[in-house]
Design a protein around this motif. Structure first.
Motif, PDB file in Angstrom:
ATOM      1  N   ASP A 448      31.739  36.573  34.869  1.00 59.58           N
ATOM      2  CA  ASP A 448      31.389  37.489  33.755  1.00 59.58           C
ATOM      3  C   ASP A 448      32.661  37.950  33.279  1.00 59.58           C
ATOM      4  O   ASP A 448      33.666  38.547  34.220  1.00 59.58           O
ATOM      5  CB  ASP A 448      30.754  38.491  34.367  1.00 59.58           C
ATOM      6  N   ARG A 449      33.114  38.109  32.075  1.00 60.76           N
ATOM      7  CA  ARG A 449      34.211  38.475  31.511  1.00 60.76           C
ATOM      8  C   ARG A 449      34.435  39.990  31.843  1.00 60.76           C
ATOM      9  O   ARG A 449      35.461  40.606  31.919  1.00 60.76           O
ATOM     10  CB  ARG A 449      34.394  38.319  29.972  1.00 60.76           C
ATOM     11  N   ASP A 450      33.355  40.744  31.740  1.00 58.56           N
ATOM     12  CA  ASP A 450      33.483  42.156  32.089  1.00 58.56           C
ATOM     13  C   ASP A 450      33.879  42.292  33.587  1.00 58.56           C
ATOM     14  O   ASP A 450      34.875  43.384  33.900  1.00 58.56           O
ATOM     15  CB  ASP A 450      32.071  42.912  31.984  1.00 58.56           C
ATOM     16  N   ILE A 451      33.697  41.635  34.638  1.00 57.76           N
ATOM     17  CA  ILE A 451      34.025  41.695  36.025  1.00 57.76           C
ATOM     18  C   ILE A 451      35.534  41.243  35.928  1.00 57.76           C
ATOM     19  O   ILE A 451      36.276  41.944  36.529  1.00 57.76           O
ATOM     20  CB  ILE A 451      33.362  40.521  36.713  1.00 57.76           C
ATOM     21  N   LEU A 452      36.093  40.159  35.157  1.00 59.51           N
ATOM     22  CA  LEU A 452      37.250  39.815  35.162  1.00 59.51           C
ATOM     23  C   LEU A 452      38.179  41.041  34.751  1.00 59.51           C
ATOM     24  O   LEU A 452      39.141  41.216  34.988  1.00 59.51           O
ATOM     25  CB  LEU A 452      37.527  38.642  34.392  1.00 59.51           C
ATOM     26  N   GLY A 453      37.484  41.573  33.580  1.00 57.94           N
ATOM     27  CA  GLY A 453      38.172  42.597  33.001  1.00 57.94           C
ATOM     28  C   GLY A 453      38.467  43.878  33.925  1.00 57.94           C
ATOM     29  O   GLY A 453      39.642  44.268  33.885  1.00 57.94           O
ATOM     30  N   ALA A 454      37.260  44.203  34.710  1.00 55.10           N
ATOM     31  CA  ALA A 454      37.534  45.312  35.738  1.00 55.10           C
ATOM     32  C   ALA A 454      38.659  44.980  36.712  1.00 55.10           C
ATOM     33  O   ALA A 454      39.256  45.833  37.056  1.00 55.10           O
ATOM     34  CB  ALA A 454      36.185  45.530  36.161  1.00 55.10           C
ATOM     35  N   ILE A 455      38.684  43.709  37.190  1.00 57.65           N
ATOM     36  CA  ILE A 455      39.482  43.215  38.306  1.00 57.65           C
ATOM     37  C   ILE A 455      40.915  43.511  37.913  1.00 57.65           C
ATOM     38  O   ILE A 455      41.703  44.144  38.286  1.00 57.65           O
ATOM     39  CB  ILE A 455      39.388  41.688  38.816  1.00 57.65           C
ATOM     40  N   PHE A 456      41.459  42.937  36.593  1.00 59.10           N
ATOM     41  CA  PHE A 456      42.611  42.739  36.035  1.00 59.10           C
ATOM     42  C   PHE A 456      43.027  44.106  35.660  1.00 59.10           C
ATOM     43  O   PHE A 456      44.431  44.395  35.547  1.00 59.10           O
ATOM     44  CB  PHE A 456      42.838  41.679  35.369  1.00 59.10           C
ATOM     45  N   SER A 457      42.107  44.728  35.005  1.00 61.41           N
ATOM     46  CA  SER A 457      42.850  46.057  34.327  1.00 61.41           C
ATOM     47  C   SER A 457      43.351  47.078  35.209  1.00 61.41           C
ATOM     48  O   SER A 457      44.061  47.795  34.966  1.00 61.41           O
ATOM     49  CB  SER A 457      41.647  46.626  33.774  1.00 61.41           C
ATOM     50  N   LYS A 458      42.981  46.771  36.606  1.00 57.32           N
ATOM     51  CA  LYS A 458      43.606  47.671  37.728  1.00 57.32           C
ATOM     52  C   LYS A 458      44.900  47.110  38.013  1.00 57.32           C
ATOM     53  O   LYS A 458      45.702  47.931  38.656  1.00 57.32           O
ATOM     54  CB  LYS A 458      42.821  47.450  39.051  1.00 57.32           C
ATOM     55  N   PHE A 459      45.592  46.069  37.776  1.00 58.94           N
ATOM     56  CA  PHE A 459      47.036  45.980  37.690  1.00 58.94           C
ATOM     57  C   PHE A 459      47.769  46.813  36.925  1.00 58.94           C
ATOM     58  O   PHE A 459      47.285  47.135  35.805  1.00 58.94           O
ATOM     59  CB  PHE A 459      47.089  44.301  37.259  1.00 58.94           C
ATOM     60  N   CYS A 460      49.231  46.872  37.013  1.00 54.55           N
ATOM     61  CA  CYS A 460      49.856  47.352  36.086  1.00 54.55           C
ATOM     62  C   CYS A 460      50.479  46.319  35.086  1.00 54.55           C
ATOM     63  O   CYS A 460      50.301  45.073  35.123  1.00 54.55           O
ATOM     64  CB  CYS A 460      51.229  48.185  36.856  1.00 54.55           C
ATOM     65  N   ILE A 461      50.913  46.925  34.122  1.00 48.32           N
ATOM     66  CA  ILE A 461      51.666  45.944  33.035  1.00 48.32           C
ATOM     67  C   ILE A 461      52.678  45.008  33.600  1.00 48.32           C
ATOM     68  O   ILE A 461      53.378  45.611  34.218  1.00 48.32           O
ATOM     69  CB  ILE A 461      51.962  46.575  31.880  1.00 48.32           C
ATOM     70  N   GLY A 462      52.521  43.770  33.620  1.00 49.00           N
ATOM     71  CA  GLY A 462      53.818  42.931  33.979  1.00 49.00           C
ATOM     72  C   GLY A 462      53.512  42.345  35.167  1.00 49.00           C
ATOM     73  O   GLY A 462      54.052  41.416  35.438  1.00 49.00           O
ATOM     74  N   LYS A 463      52.178  42.566  35.646  1.00 45.18           N
ATOM     75  CA  LYS A 463      51.781  41.783  36.727  1.00 45.18           C
ATOM     76  C   LYS A 463      51.033  40.624  36.592  1.00 45.18           C
ATOM     77  O   LYS A 463      49.964  40.656  35.495  1.00 45.18           O
ATOM     78  CB  LYS A 463      51.102  42.907  37.829  1.00 45.18           C
TER      79      LYS A 463
END
Ligand code: GDP
Length: 463
Positions: A448-463
């Motif tokens: 699910d795109r929402d799940i992916l969004g939730a996972i990757f948004s926890k990263f900082c920019i540049g990662k």
């Protein structure tokens, strides 16, 4: 978070924002090399091989912005699987901003948090457990958290899940075989073999689920509340554990302070100690009341309790405190303090407090720093329960934990189905559920795109 179409080229500062000698600006995407080559004076980067390093200048309208080193990575042999350029420049805020601005002017887009790693996932460079391990690795602040993240980054958990998936698929194949031959009335795929396979998967899933308590401790630390009546010696103990005079210990009435929270690292695991002391600027009754209220608050989020009592008190008084705070419902260590005032007579104290209903008892003198290591060892053993074994998968991620619980429930459905001798096609439906939940962990299924969004948004920019 929205997915940017992979046709875009992204750029971001890959190193931290603080002071440093060098900063790395990273670009990923099909135009990464051509964008940088427009303002890089040195070798013509277009046509150069991957894994090469080039010295030159970043130039904007004849103004030299910086002398830099440019590293080239060609798709698919890069972190993201796309063409990647890393510009190592001097870490001036002005230079960094200027270079990123130049990249954007020439067609790059500013990356969103986690977008580099997300692209690596979307391009099959890693599965979701590994992508999440990247975030964990960056966040790790102690040895155990670092090792667990590194193990998962190298595919430790992925490997376990892949094996489970293989087994489930094998299971489906056996069932399928049974279906194919159903006309010929052969009962087959030796169902007892299926039961054994399923039990094994069930146990494996259960072990993973149970490892989460430890995994969570490794990743987020262990909350330890130190409770005890005023003057029991909580602050003195906290200082002894911290090995420094952080909390103010004072016998002078009138010192007030809030709950003190400090961290110690025991064999690579972070323990967060919450001292509930600091309530002296009140009448005795008020002190009692505030002390109890604070301790109750600290107890709300604690994993382990250190109950500190004065060995000069009677057994009855100590029992009252245990009841007051309902300590029997916690993982608790009873620590008898001020043993120095009783000549450190251990045999006497063990006998005197033998009936305390808390199994783990330690007698110390916080003032003399006697017995502090025993407390540390016990804390560690209560959480880890022996040696840490990083060869076994340890779940540190709550998303994985929830998916494994779903998987376990789905496995029970298959087990029930087998017991009730359900026909193969119905069993297959339940097995597919199992595969689905496994797939949500690794990202093998359409995630699910929402799940992916939730996972990757926890990263900082540049990662
Ligand atoms: P808290 O109110 O529980 O935080 O207690 P403190 O740590 O402030 O200690 C209260 C008093 O007891 C201070 O005067 C400490 O020096 C003293 N104290 C603490 N631990 C010991 C100990 O092991 N032995 C002795 N003799 N005194 C102690």
């Amino acid at each position: 978070m929205q997915l940017i179409s992979p046709s875009t080229t992204i750029v971001a500062l890959a190193t931290g924002n603080g002071q440093g000698a060098i900063a790395v600006i990273r670009l990923s995407g099909k135009d990464a090399i051509s964008i940088v080559s427009t303002f890089f004076k040195g070798k013509n980067l277009i046509g150069e091989a991957g894994y090469t390093l080039h010295f030159g200048e970043i130039v904007n309208n004849d103004e030299v912005i910086d002398e830099v080193l440019v590293a080239l990575f060609k798709a698919p042999k890069s972190y993201t699987g796309e063409d990647v350029v890393e510009i190592s420049c001097h870490a001036s805020a002005y230079i960094i901003e200027k270079i990123i601005q130049l990249c954007i002017e020439h067609g790059a887009q500013l990356a969103m948090p986690g977008e580099f790693t997300q692209r690596a996932f979307l391009n099959g460079k890693m599965d979701l457990t590994q992508a999440e391990a990247v975030a964990d690795l960056i966040a790790s602040n102690a040895a155990a958290a670092h090792r667990a993240a590194m193990h998962n980054l190298k595919g430790g958990f992925k490997h376990v899940l892949d094996e489970m998936r293989e087994q489930l698929i094998h299971f489906t194949a056996l069932i399928q075989l049974e279906l194919d031959f159903s006309d010929e009335d052969v009962t087959f795929a030796d169902r007892s073999q299926l039961v054994a396979l399923l039990n094994q998967l069930y146990n494996q899933t259960n072990n993973l689920i149970q490892s989460f308590a430890l995994g969570n401790a490794i990743k987020n630390g262990v909350n330890v509340a130190i409770v005890g009546k005023p003057n029991a010696g909580k602050s003195t103990l906290l200082n002894a554990l911290l090995n420094e005079e952080r909390a103010i210990v004072s016998a002078i009435p009138g010192t007030t302070r809030d709950t003190v929270e400090e961290s110690i690292n025991i064999n690579g695991i972070i323990f967060k100690l919450i001292d509930t002391a600091g309530i002296r600027n009140h009448t005795v009754d008020e002190i009692e009341a505030i002390g109890i209220a604070r301790s109750k608050k600290a107890l709300e989020k604690t994993d382990v309790v250190i109950f500190l009592f004065d060995v000069n008190d009677s057994l009855d008084t100590v029992m009252q405190q245990i009841n007051e705070w309902n300590l029997l419902q916690y993982k608790c260590i009873a620590v008898g303090n001020k043993c120095d005032l009783l000549d450190n007579n251990l045999a006497y104290m063990q006998h005197h407090f033998a009936d305390l209903p808390i199994q783990q008892k330690i007698f110390i003198s916080a003032l003399q720093k006697n017995g502090i290591d025993a407390i540390k060892n016990l804390l560690y053993n209560m959480v880890v329960g022996g040696q840490l074994n990083f060869e076994q998968a340890i779940i540190t991620n709550i998303r994985h934990y929830h998916a494994l619980i779903e998987l376990k429930n789905a496995l029970v459905e298959v087990q029930n189905g087998l017991q009730q001798n359900l026909p193969g096609d119905l069993l297959t439906i339940d097995i597919n559920h199992c595969l689905y939940f496994l797939g949500t962990i690794t990202g093998k299924i359409e995630t699910d795109r929402d799940i992916l969004g939730a996972i990757f948004s926890k990263f900082c920019i540049g990662k």
